[in-house]
Motif scaffolding. Structure first.
Motif, mmCIF file in Angstrom:
data_model
loop_
_atom_site.group_PDB
_atom_site.id
_atom_site.type_symbol
_atom_site.label_atom_id
_atom_site.label_comp_id
_atom_site.label_asym_id
_atom_site.label_seq_id
_atom_site.Cartn_x
_atom_site.Cartn_y
_atom_site.Cartn_z
ATOM 1 N N ILE A 14 10.842 39.857 48.823
ATOM 2 C CA ILE A 14 9.690 40.424 49.750
ATOM 3 C C ILE A 14 9.650 41.794 49.086
ATOM 4 C CG2 ILE A 14 8.750 41.143 51.901
ATOM 5 C CD1 ILE A 14 10.439 38.498 53.003
ATOM 6 N N MET A 41 7.438 33.551 46.423
ATOM 7 C CA MET A 41 7.413 33.622 47.929
ATOM 8 C C MET A 41 6.975 32.120 48.507
ATOM 9 S SD MET A 41 5.854 37.332 48.538
ATOM 10 C CE MET A 41 6.004 37.282 50.176
ATOM 11 N N ASP A 46 8.667 37.773 57.324
ATOM 12 C CA ASP A 46 9.933 37.598 57.319
ATOM 13 C C ASP A 46 10.928 38.598 57.065
ATOM 14 O OD1 ASP A 46 10.384 34.533 57.455
ATOM 15 O OD2 ASP A 46 8.994 34.570 55.848
ATOM 16 N N ARG A 47 10.220 39.800 56.599
ATOM 17 C CA ARG A 47 10.854 41.004 56.871
ATOM 18 C C ARG A 47 10.533 41.883 58.006
ATOM 19 N NH1 ARG A 47 13.148 45.052 53.547
ATOM 20 N NH2 ARG A 47 12.321 47.300 53.648
ATOM 21 N N ARG A 63 16.066 36.280 49.632
ATOM 22 C CA ARG A 63 14.696 36.126 49.959
ATOM 23 C C ARG A 63 14.106 37.501 50.408
ATOM 24 N NH1 ARG A 63 17.226 32.041 53.520
ATOM 25 N NH2 ARG A 63 17.190 30.041 52.471
ATOM 26 N N GLN A 64 15.066 38.451 51.118
ATOM 27 C CA GLN A 64 14.530 39.876 51.289
ATOM 28 C C GLN A 64 14.402 40.371 50.055
ATOM 29 O OE1 GLN A 64 13.879 40.908 54.683
ATOM 30 N NE2 GLN A 64 14.263 38.862 54.957
ATOM 31 N N ALA A 83 9.814 29.739 47.923
ATOM 32 C CA ALA A 83 10.879 30.243 48.880
ATOM 33 C C ALA A 83 10.704 29.972 50.247
ATOM 34 C CB ALA A 83 11.518 31.553 48.440
ATOM 35 N N GLU A 143 19.674 34.444 52.017
ATOM 36 C CA GLU A 143 18.798 35.269 52.837
ATOM 37 C C GLU A 143 18.733 36.823 52.173
ATOM 38 O OE1 GLU A 143 16.372 36.716 55.734
ATOM 39 O OE2 GLU A 143 16.823 34.783 55.243
ATOM 40 N N ILE A 190 8.615 32.048 52.294
ATOM 41 C CA ILE A 190 8.686 33.239 52.862
ATOM 42 C C ILE A 190 7.441 33.802 52.875
ATOM 43 C CG2 ILE A 190 11.075 33.585 52.738
ATOM 44 C CD1 ILE A 190 10.878 35.224 50.255
ATOM 45 N N THR A 191 7.222 34.716 53.838
ATOM 46 C CA THR A 191 6.102 35.700 53.860
ATOM 47 C C THR A 191 6.306 36.904 54.215
ATOM 48 O OG1 THR A 191 5.595 35.447 56.173
ATOM 49 C CG2 THR A 191 4.653 33.739 54.805
ATOM 50 N N THR A 192 5.678 37.928 54.054
ATOM 51 C CA THR A 192 6.010 39.503 54.254
ATOM 52 C C THR A 192 6.590 39.658 55.830
ATOM 53 O OG1 THR A 192 3.614 40.113 54.794
ATOM 54 C CG2 THR A 192 4.697 40.541 52.853
ATOM 55 N N PRO A 234 17.456 31.144 45.812
ATOM 56 C CA PRO A 234 16.686 32.372 46.041
ATOM 57 C C PRO A 234 17.501 33.529 45.101
ATOM 58 C CG PRO A 234 17.226 30.984 48.067
ATOM 59 C CD PRO A 234 17.677 30.236 47.123
#
Length: 493
Positions: free
Chosen positions: A304, A331, A340-341, A300-301, A334, A297, A336-338, A218
């Motif tokens: 986003i 995304m 995840d925020r 990943r943030q 990884a 992590e 992840i989606t939005t 990431p």
């Protein structure tokens, strides 16, 4: 945010590694310095624990052997190119960088104007530099660069460029932004130094991608998201794999240019000291990660956040659909989606209930505070008041700024300043809070909480005004916004 990067270790081993590289080249090394030196907030976000000025502090440990050459393209001077993060032109940033370096005890030897073809603006800038007592040089465009190696490695190629006079073993070559010609400046100097019997060396210092992390780590993917507009792509370095049988990560531009660099090195020296693009690098950041999951992590943030920023830029006409698609693909890779925020979920839920623009902030302990637009306050201003009240232990129902004080400000905004939005922005709320803090302990307590917002996450359901965005940035808040303009809603935040 949980830390995962050892900054003290980084400062120590990075400076030692650069000294080691200097010693391999007859005590003269030209170091191409990529990325930001003073305010590398991307690195601090994806490598929690990395200080934004770490690279500068590392250089300060080498101040007795280092001098700095600042490079700027004549094309950028002519176009009045602006740094998006600072809002100043590249030529002004050259002077800012020089002052910043010198204030920290670092020697700035000169400025090089590259891609010079007689541009009048470049001539004027050079004259200005000379009047200020700053040595300034011209480097010219070379027809067929970089593929015409025979011309490049000749007196009509690099030999035509001004020779930059330097006096220290380490010459750090930096610039206001990408595409300024840092690498060509370094290689030109190698040509001139060799003509003078000096076997100088070249190395590259780029923090990302981190060569000894996996391709799809990431941290490296976040770099791709950050450079979606440049179309940078992380790749396995095939030259390194072939030479050593080891897998390392580099990016497409360095990998694609390596055969040319190989030919240029051989043209200058008769041999290439490097067997791969990875060999040229000196970055030690990968060795300083002590909590890999924390960095994953955080990265990943960051992906986003970059996605939202690109969506906003697309809305404003400053980005392309391709950039958005690239980050969407990252995304998916990884996982992840939005959602995840966390703050995006809470801001949208608040808007669904209130039917007006809303916002949410995640504090350092994980607490989520929300707000909504009202007749008196924009959602961002309300959010700051709600968050500081919570941090100060004040009752949420407490009105820190009385309505009787807000209404005259609104009248001034609309009646005397011809404004369309009567609601108070973040800066206006903070000024009002500051005035009241002289006589109101609750306002004083709320103001004292502002430093605690640094590193917090905020999401709004509407794109914010420049004023509000700048205030959040000054507070050190990581902001994202839904790509919905003010005109799309009857009420705005």
């Amino acid at each position: 945010m949980k830390n995962g990067f050892d900054n003290d270790k980084y400062l120590k081993i990075q400076s030692e590694h650069i000294k080691e590289r200097i010693s391999k080249f007859g005590d003269k090394l030209y170091l191409e310095f990529g990325g930001k030196l003073f305010d590398d907030y991307h690195a601090s976000r994806v490598l929690p624990g990395f200080e934004p000025d770490s690279k500068l502090r590392m250089l300060m440990q080498l101040s007795d052997v280092a001098e700095i050459v600042i490079v700027i393209s004549a094309v950028d001077i002519e176009k009045n190119k602006v740094r998006g993060d600072l809002g100043i032109t590249y030529d002004k940033d050259v002077l800012r960088l020089r002052d910043e370096f010198q204030s920290r005890g670092l020697m700035v030897g000169s400025v090089v104007i590259t891609h010079y073809t007689g541009q009048e603006a470049a001539k004027l800038f050079r004259t200005k530099l000379k009047k200020m007592g700053i040595k300034a040089y011209y480097h010219y465009t070379i027809p067929g660069y970089p593929s015409n190696v025979a011309l490049i490695d000749s007196d009509e190629g690099y030999g035509k460029n001004d020779y930059i006079e330097t006096s220290r073993p380490l010459v750090v070559v930096t610039a206001p932004g990408p595409g300024s010609g840092k690498m060509a400046t370094c290689l030109s100097q190698l040509y001139h130094e060799n003509k003078r019997g000096i076997k100088a060396g070249y190395a590259k210092f780029e923090t990302f991608p981190i060569w000894n992390l996996p391709l799809k780590h990431p941290v490296n993917m976040a770099y791709e998201a950050a450079t979606a507009d440049l179309n940078d792509v992380n790749m396995i370095d095939p030259w390194h794999l072939e030479a050593y049988g080891k897998t390392t990560v580099n990016y497409n531009r360095d990998i694609e240019i390596f055969p040319v660099l190989d030919a240029i090195f051989k043209g200058i020296y008769g041999e290439n000291p490097y067997r791969s693009p990875t060999d040229m690098g000196v970055n030690m950041a990968g060795y300083c990660i002590y909590d890999d999951e924390a960095c994953k992590e955080a990265s990943r943030q960051e992906i986003i956040r970059r996605y939202y920023a690109t969506l906003n830029n697309l809305k404003l006409g400053n980005a392309s659909e391709e950039e958005v698609s690239k980050i969407e693909l990252l995304m998916k890779q990884a996982g992840i989606t939005t959602d995840d925020r966390r703050v995006t979920i809470f801001a949208k839920e608040r808007e669904a209930k209130s039917k007006v623009p809303s916002a949410a902030i995640e504090l350092s302990d994980g607490t989520i505070i929300t707000s909504e637009t009202s007749d008196l306050l924009g959602t961002s201003a309300a959010l700051i008041l709600n968050a500081t009240k919570h941090l100060a232990g004040l009752d949420h129902k407490l009105k820190l700024i009385p309505k009787e004080m807000i209404e005259p400000i609104q009248k001034t905004k609309v009646t005397y300043l011809s404004g369309n939005n009567p609601r108070l922005h973040t800066d206006e709320v903070l000024v009002a809070l500051s005035i009241l803090s002289k006589t109101d302990d609750n306002c004083s307590k709320a103001l004292e909480q502002l430093p605690k917002l640094k590193g917090c996450q905020v999401h709004t359901t509407v794109m914010l005004s420049e004023v509000d965005r700048k205030i959040f940035k000054k507070l050190g808040v990581d902001l994202t916004c839904e790509p919905i303009s003010k005109k799309q809603k009857s009420l705005i935040g």
